[in-house]
Motif scaffolding. Structure first.
Motif, PDB file in Angstrom:
ATOM      1  N   ALA A  40       0.841  -1.203   0.000  1.00 40.26           N
ATOM      2  CA  ALA A  40       0.000   0.000   0.000  1.00 40.26           C
ATOM      3  C   ALA A  40       0.874   1.251   0.000  1.00 40.26           C
ATOM      4  CB  ALA A  40      -0.921   0.000   1.209  1.00 40.26           C
ATOM      5  N   THR A  41       1.916   1.237   0.812  1.00 35.92           N
ATOM      6  CA  THR A  41       2.832   2.380   0.867  1.00 35.92           C
ATOM      7  C   THR A  41       3.552   2.535  -0.464  1.00 35.92           C
ATOM      8  OG1 THR A  41       3.116   2.008   3.245  1.00 35.92           O
ATOM      9  CG2 THR A  41       4.744   3.402   2.151  1.00 35.92           C
ATOM     10  N   GLN A  42       3.957   1.425  -1.045  1.00 36.76           N
ATOM     11  CA  GLN A  42       4.631   1.438  -2.347  1.00 36.76           C
ATOM     12  C   GLN A  42       3.733   2.072  -3.412  1.00 36.76           C
ATOM     13  OE1 GLN A  42       6.137  -2.445  -3.759  1.00 36.76           O
ATOM     14  NE2 GLN A  42       4.843  -2.076  -5.537  1.00 36.76           N
ATOM     15  N   ARG A  43       2.463   1.665  -3.445  1.00 34.85           N
ATOM     16  CA  ARG A  43       1.533   2.234  -4.438  1.00 34.85           C
ATOM     17  C   ARG A  43       1.437   3.748  -4.254  1.00 34.85           C
ATOM     18  NH1 ARG A  43      -1.299  -2.361  -3.209  1.00 34.85           N
ATOM     19  NH2 ARG A  43      -2.635  -1.279  -1.699  1.00 34.85           N
ATOM     20  N   HIS A  44       1.375   4.181  -3.020  1.00 33.68           N
ATOM     21  CA  HIS A  44       1.291   5.617  -2.752  1.00 33.68           C
ATOM     22  C   HIS A  44       2.581   6.318  -3.194  1.00 33.68           C
ATOM     23  CE1 HIS A  44      -0.446   9.128  -0.846  1.00 33.68           C
ATOM     24  NE2 HIS A  44       0.726   9.370  -0.301  1.00 33.68           N
ATOM     25  N   MET A  45       3.706   5.691  -2.927  1.00 37.29           N
ATOM     26  CA  MET A  45       4.993   6.297  -3.276  1.00 37.29           C
ATOM     27  C   MET A  45       5.197   6.393  -4.785  1.00 37.29           C
ATOM     28  SD  MET A  45       7.317   4.656  -0.173  1.00 37.29           S
ATOM     29  CE  MET A  45       8.722   4.443  -1.200  1.00 37.29           C
ATOM     30  N   MET A  46       4.468   5.623  -5.553  1.00 44.31           N
ATOM     31  CA  MET A  46       4.589   5.675  -7.008  1.00 44.31           C
ATOM     32  C   MET A  46       4.093   7.008  -7.580  1.00 44.31           C
ATOM     33  SD  MET A  46       5.993   2.992  -8.166  1.00 44.31           S
ATOM     34  CE  MET A  46       6.235   1.244  -7.978  1.00 44.31           C
ATOM     35  N   PHE A  88       3.384   9.579   6.905  1.00 45.64           N
ATOM     36  CA  PHE A  88       4.528   8.677   6.958  1.00 45.64           C
ATOM     37  C   PHE A  88       5.132   8.485   5.569  1.00 45.64           C
ATOM     38  CE2 PHE A  88       5.848   4.315   5.979  1.00 45.64           C
ATOM     39  CZ  PHE A  88       7.001   4.229   6.747  1.00 45.64           C
ATOM     40  N   ALA A  89       4.296   8.106   4.609  1.00 43.39           N
ATOM     41  CA  ALA A  89       4.785   7.820   3.257  1.00 43.39           C
ATOM     42  C   ALA A  89       5.390   9.055   2.608  1.00 43.39           C
ATOM     43  CB  ALA A  89       3.653   7.273   2.388  1.00 43.39           C
ATOM     44  N   GLU A  90       4.742  10.189   2.775  1.00 47.45           N
ATOM     45  CA  GLU A  90       5.244  11.404   2.137  1.00 47.45           C
ATOM     46  C   GLU A  90       6.534  11.886   2.783  1.00 47.45           C
ATOM     47  OE1 GLU A  90       1.857  14.060   1.729  1.00 47.45           O
ATOM     48  OE2 GLU A  90       0.871  12.619   0.387  1.00 47.45           O
ATOM     49  N   ALA A  91       6.665  11.741   4.106  1.00 51.80           N
ATOM     50  CA  ALA A  91       7.921  12.093   4.766  1.00 51.80           C
ATOM     51  C   ALA A  91       9.027  11.137   4.340  1.00 51.80           C
ATOM     52  CB  ALA A  91       7.747  12.069   6.282  1.00 51.80           C
ATOM     53  N   PHE A  92       8.681   9.859   4.212  1.00 48.80           N
ATOM     54  CA  PHE A  92       9.637   8.847   3.785  1.00 48.80           C
ATOM     55  C   PHE A  92      10.175   9.191   2.393  1.00 48.80           C
ATOM     56  CE2 PHE A  92      11.169   4.757   2.345  1.00 48.80           C
ATOM     57  CZ  PHE A  92      11.675   4.164   3.488  1.00 48.80           C
ATOM     58  N   VAL A  93       9.286   9.529   1.483  1.00 48.69           N
ATOM     59  CA  VAL A  93       9.664   9.851   0.109  1.00 48.69           C
ATOM     60  C   VAL A  93      10.525  11.104   0.040  1.00 48.69           C
ATOM     61  CG1 VAL A  93       8.758  10.642  -2.115  1.00 48.69           C
ATOM     62  CG2 VAL A  93       7.753   8.681  -0.995  1.00 48.69           C
ATOM     63  N   ASP A  98      12.310  15.328  -4.316  1.00 46.92           N
ATOM     64  CA  ASP A  98      11.505  16.519  -4.076  1.00 46.92           C
ATOM     65  C   ASP A  98      10.019  16.207  -4.087  1.00 46.92           C
ATOM     66  OD1 ASP A  98      13.758  18.100  -3.911  1.00 46.92           O
ATOM     67  OD2 ASP A  98      13.797  18.489  -6.060  1.00 46.92           O
ATOM     68  N   GLY A  99       9.671  14.982  -4.427  1.00 48.04           N
ATOM     69  CA  GLY A  99       8.269  14.560  -4.375  1.00 48.04           C
ATOM     70  C   GLY A  99       7.478  14.937  -5.598  1.00 48.04           C
ATOM     71  N   GLY A 100       6.167  14.871  -5.461  1.00 46.53           N
ATOM     72  CA  GLY A 100       5.270  15.160  -6.563  1.00 46.53           C
ATOM     73  C   GLY A 100       3.863  15.299  -6.041  1.00 46.53           C
ATOM     74  N   TYR A 101       2.960  15.492  -6.924  1.00 52.71           N
ATOM     75  CA  TYR A 101       1.556  15.667  -6.566  1.00 52.71           C
ATOM     76  C   TYR A 101       0.919  14.319  -6.261  1.00 52.71           C
ATOM     77  CZ  TYR A 101      -3.408  16.435  -7.109  1.00 52.71           C
ATOM     78  OH  TYR A 101      -4.758  16.460  -6.896  1.00 52.71           O
ATOM     79  N   VAL A 102       0.193  14.245  -5.171  1.00 53.08           N
ATOM     80  CA  VAL A 102      -0.502  13.016  -4.811  1.00 53.08           C
ATOM     81  C   VAL A 102      -1.993  13.324  -4.707  1.00 53.08           C
ATOM     82  CG1 VAL A 102      -0.743  11.188  -3.120  1.00 53.08           C
ATOM     83  CG2 VAL A 102       1.496  12.196  -3.526  1.00 53.08           C
ATOM     84  N   PRO A 103      -2.810  12.697  -5.539  1.00 54.25           N
ATOM     85  CA  PRO A 103      -4.252  12.939  -5.510  1.00 54.25           C
ATOM     86  C   PRO A 103      -4.879  12.492  -4.191  1.00 54.25           C
ATOM     87  CG  PRO A 103      -3.615  11.669  -7.462  1.00 54.25           C
ATOM     88  CD  PRO A 103      -2.422  11.763  -6.579  1.00 54.25           C
ATOM     89  N   ALA A 104      -5.961  13.142  -3.807  1.00 53.56           N
ATOM     90  CA  ALA A 104      -6.673  12.812  -2.571  1.00 53.56           C
ATOM     91  C   ALA A 104      -7.108  11.349  -2.570  1.00 53.56           C
ATOM     92  CB  ALA A 104      -7.871  13.730  -2.393  1.00 53.56           C
ATOM     93  N   LEU A 110      -4.378   4.695   0.573  1.00 50.63           N
ATOM     94  CA  LEU A 110      -3.291   4.304   1.466  1.00 50.63           C
ATOM     95  C   LEU A 110      -3.800   4.190   2.896  1.00 50.63           C
ATOM     96  CD1 LEU A 110      -0.376   3.692   2.226  1.00 50.63           C
ATOM     97  CD2 LEU A 110       0.037   6.162   2.291  1.00 50.63           C
ATOM     98  N   THR A 111      -4.552   5.167   3.344  1.00 53.73           N
ATOM     99  CA  THR A 111      -5.079   5.150   4.708  1.00 53.73           C
ATOM    100  C   THR A 111      -5.927   3.906   4.946  1.00 53.73           C
ATOM    101  OG1 THR A 111      -5.026   7.557   4.818  1.00 53.73           O
ATOM    102  CG2 THR A 111      -6.491   6.437   6.372  1.00 53.73           C
ATOM    103  N   GLU A 112      -6.803   3.590   4.010  1.00 50.51           N
ATOM    104  CA  GLU A 112      -7.675   2.414   4.152  1.00 50.51           C
ATOM    105  C   GLU A 112      -6.876   1.110   4.110  1.00 50.51           C
ATOM    106  OE1 GLU A 112     -10.570   3.029   1.063  1.00 50.51           O
ATOM    107  OE2 GLU A 112     -11.698   4.461   2.277  1.00 50.51           O
TER     108      GLU A 112
END
Length: 124
Positions: A40-46, A88-93, A98-104, A110-112
């Motif tokens: 789940a975290t991996q999918r979010h980090m993508m 957690f995931a966004e801090a990890f990344v 520099d990250g990117g846009y993550v849709p709501a 990820l939370t679910e």
């Protein structure tokens, strides 16, 4: 293309793929709930744009190592990710890029998924 350039090209293409396969094999060895949390975290980090292949590969390898250690120590998933898996995931990344846009929607997914992996109800 000279042999030196061709060899560098091959290493550039094969290296990250090999590391990705090794990472996936490590994740498959985790207990099911830890594996679900990592996936789940991996999918979010993508959703984040990698700065380079090595940094991106390191990010996932470190994620696997974190959950391998947690599983070995019997650390609950919530102690690893905290109350907000998105933070957690966004801090990890952000340690790797520099990250990117993550849709709501991705944040909600990820939370679910973490709620389900941590055994906290239906995740709905």
């Amino acid at each position: 293309m000279s042999d030196t350039k061709f060899g560098g090209f091959i290493a550039t293409m094969v290296g990250p793929k090999r590391r990705w396969r090794q990472y996936q094999a490590r994740v498959r060895q985790l207990p099911p709930n830890y594996r679900a949390a990592v996936e789940a975290t991996q999918r979010h980090m993508m959703h984040f744009v990698p700065t380079d292949a090595d940094s991106d590969a390191s990010r996932f390898e470190d994620l696997a190592a974190l959950f391998e250690q947690a599983a070995a120590n019997g650390t609950p998933i919530r102690e690893v990710v905290g109350p907000d898996p998105v933070k957690f995931a966004e801090a990890f990344v952000h340690n790797y890029s520099d990250g990117g846009y993550v849709p709501a929607r991705a944040r909600k997914q990820l939370t679910e998924a973490i709620e389900r992996a941590a055994g906290e109800g239906s995740g709905k």
